[in-house]
Design a protein around this motif. Sequence first.
Motif, PDB file in Angstrom:
ATOM      1  N   ASN A 196      -2.670  -5.008   7.916  1.00  0.00           N
ATOM      2  CA  ASN A 196      -2.561  -3.797   7.091  1.00  0.00           C
ATOM      3  C   ASN A 196      -3.777  -2.891   7.263  1.00  0.00           C
ATOM      4  O   ASN A 196      -4.103  -2.094   6.389  1.00  0.00           O
ATOM      5  CB  ASN A 196      -2.358  -4.169   5.614  1.00  0.00           C
ATOM      6  N   ARG A 245      -9.778   2.528   1.242  1.00  0.00           N
ATOM      7  CA  ARG A 245      -8.683   1.607   0.927  1.00  0.00           C
ATOM      8  C   ARG A 245      -7.535   2.421   0.345  1.00  0.00           C
ATOM      9  O   ARG A 245      -7.744   3.248  -0.558  1.00  0.00           O
ATOM     10  CB  ARG A 245      -9.177   0.560  -0.095  1.00  0.00           C
ATOM     11  N   ASP A 302      -7.646   0.490   5.051  1.00  0.00           N
ATOM     12  CA  ASP A 302      -7.213  -0.844   4.653  1.00  0.00           C
ATOM     13  C   ASP A 302      -6.029  -0.699   3.683  1.00  0.00           C
ATOM     14  O   ASP A 302      -5.892   0.339   3.029  1.00  0.00           O
ATOM     15  CB  ASP A 302      -8.410  -1.521   3.950  1.00  0.00           C
ATOM     16  N   ASN A 303      -5.210  -1.736   3.575  1.00  0.00           N
ATOM     17  CA  ASN A 303      -4.037  -1.759   2.678  1.00  0.00           C
ATOM     18  C   ASN A 303      -2.974  -0.733   3.088  1.00  0.00           C
ATOM     19  O   ASN A 303      -2.318  -0.129   2.241  1.00  0.00           O
ATOM     20  CB  ASN A 303      -4.470  -1.536   1.214  1.00  0.00           C
ATOM     21  N   GLY A 322       0.848  -1.198   0.000  1.00  0.00           N
ATOM     22  CA  GLY A 322       0.000   0.000   0.000  1.00  0.00           C
ATOM     23  C   GLY A 322       0.880   1.242   0.000  1.00  0.00           C
ATOM     24  O   GLY A 322       2.039   1.206   0.423  1.00  0.00           O
TER      25      GLY A 322
END
Length: 422
Positions: free
Chosen positions: A71, A229, A44-45, A21
Motif C-alpha cells: 500500500n 499517509r 503510505d496507506n 485508504g
Amino acid sequence: MDEMLKVVGGKPLRGEIKAQGSKNAALPVMAASLLLRDATLELDNVPNLKDISTMSDLLRVLGATVNFQGNRISIKIGDQLSSETPGALVQKMRASSLVLGPLLARQGRAVLPLPGGCSIGSRPIDLHLKGLVKMGATIDLVHGAVHATTKGLSGCRIYLDFPSVGATENLLMAAVLAKGETVLENAAREPEIVNLVDCLRSMGAEIDGEGTGVLRIKGRSELNDASVRIIPDRIAACTYLLAGVITDGNVTVNDVIPQHFDSLLAKLEEASVDIESKDGKVTVFPSRDKLKAISMKTLPYPGFPTDVQPQLMSVLCLAEGTSVIKESIFESRFLHASELKKMGANIELQGNTAIISGASKLNCADVVATDLRAGAALVLAGLATEGETVVHSMSHVDRGYECIEGVLSSLGAQVKRFEGED
Ligand code: UD1
C-alpha cells in the motif's frame, strides 16, 4: 468481458474489518507529485484500486517513475516532464483532470482531453478553468482538449461559485508554484483536501485554512521530497457499515476517523440504528426490525456525502415509513433507483428527489452497476435478499473498493465473482 458478483443474501454480516485508504485523497496527492523537480513523493496507506493504477499510468506517461508495492507508492519526478496527457487514460477517469493545475504551474503548458468518469451527470470543469485563467493562464479548447498555457501563474483572489472538490484541489496545487499569495474563497472543506494540504506542506508549501472555506497559499519557486499517509476511506467505511445495517448484522470498521462521516452516523441514529463510535472504530448493532424512515439531502462536506447516497437508499428501501432523499450535488445520480425497483423497492423519482416507501423485503434479481457507488448500493441490496442476486458491470465497483468480495466474505457474506460475455 462482464465482471459479475453473485450475492446470496439473507444472512446477517458479523465481524471486524479495517478501513482501506482513501481513493479520493490518494488521487490528488499523486497528482501533486507533478509539482516536484528532481524529488520524490512517498505515500503510505494507498488503496490498491483500478483508479490508482490509472493515475500511476498517467504519471508514468508524463515522465514520472512510479513504484507501487503493497500500500505504498513512491513517485520520483526528474527534471523533464511531458505536458500532454493521453486521451485514452483521461477518458477512463474524471480525476485525471487533477493533473491540469500542477502541470500548468510547473511546465507553463498543459494539454488535457476533456475527462470521462462515472455516468452521474455532465460534470464540467469550468470552475477549474476559470480559476486558472484568473491566475494568468490562457485556455483554448481544441478538438475536445483543453490547451492551457501561461508565462507564469500569479497569486490572486478566487471565489468559487460552488465549493467543488476537484476545482479546489487543482487551484490549490497550481497556487503552490504561483508568484505571490492566492486566496481561494468558498473552497471545499472535505477531509481529502486537508490530506492534500498535509502533503503540499510536507513538500514545503505555505498554506493556511484547510478544512475551512478560505484557503491562503503563498507561492514558492521550489519544493522538496515529501511523504504523507493517506487518510482512511470514509466512503468505503460508510458502505461496509451500511452492509451491516441492511443485513441486521454486527459490523465494526476499524482504523477510521468517525468525525469524517458524522453526517451518516447522525442519520443512522435518527433511523434508530444502534451505533458505537470510539477510539477510531465504529460498530453498528442489529436493529433493522425497528429501522425508521428518514429524510436527507446531499451537500458539500460536512453535509451528507453524495457518494453514500445510493448505499443509504438501499437501506431505506427496508425502513418503516416513507423516506425522502434530495440529491443536490449531481443531477443524474439516481440510476441505481431503477435497478432497486427491479428488486421490489418502492421508489418514486421527482427530479432530484427520491421518495422511498419502505418494503418489508427485497427480491433477488439481475441488476447492473451503472457507476461506482450505484454498484455498491446494489451489492448491499443483494445482501438483504433471500436468494441469488447477480450484480453486473462490477468493474465500476472495482474503481473504488479494494476487493469488495474479500471484505464481505470476511464478514460472513456469501459472494462470488465470475466473468461472462458482455
Ligand atoms: C469529487 C469526488 C467524487 C464526489 C464529488 C462530490 C474525487 C476523485 N471525486 O468529485 O467522488 O462525488 O467530489 O463530493 O475526489 N462542477 C461544476 N463545474 C466545475 C466543477 C464541478 O459545475 O468546474 C459541479 C459538478 O458538475 C457537480 C458538483 O459541481 O455537480 C460537484 O463536483 P465536484 O465537487 O467538483 O466533484 P469532483 O471533484 O468531480
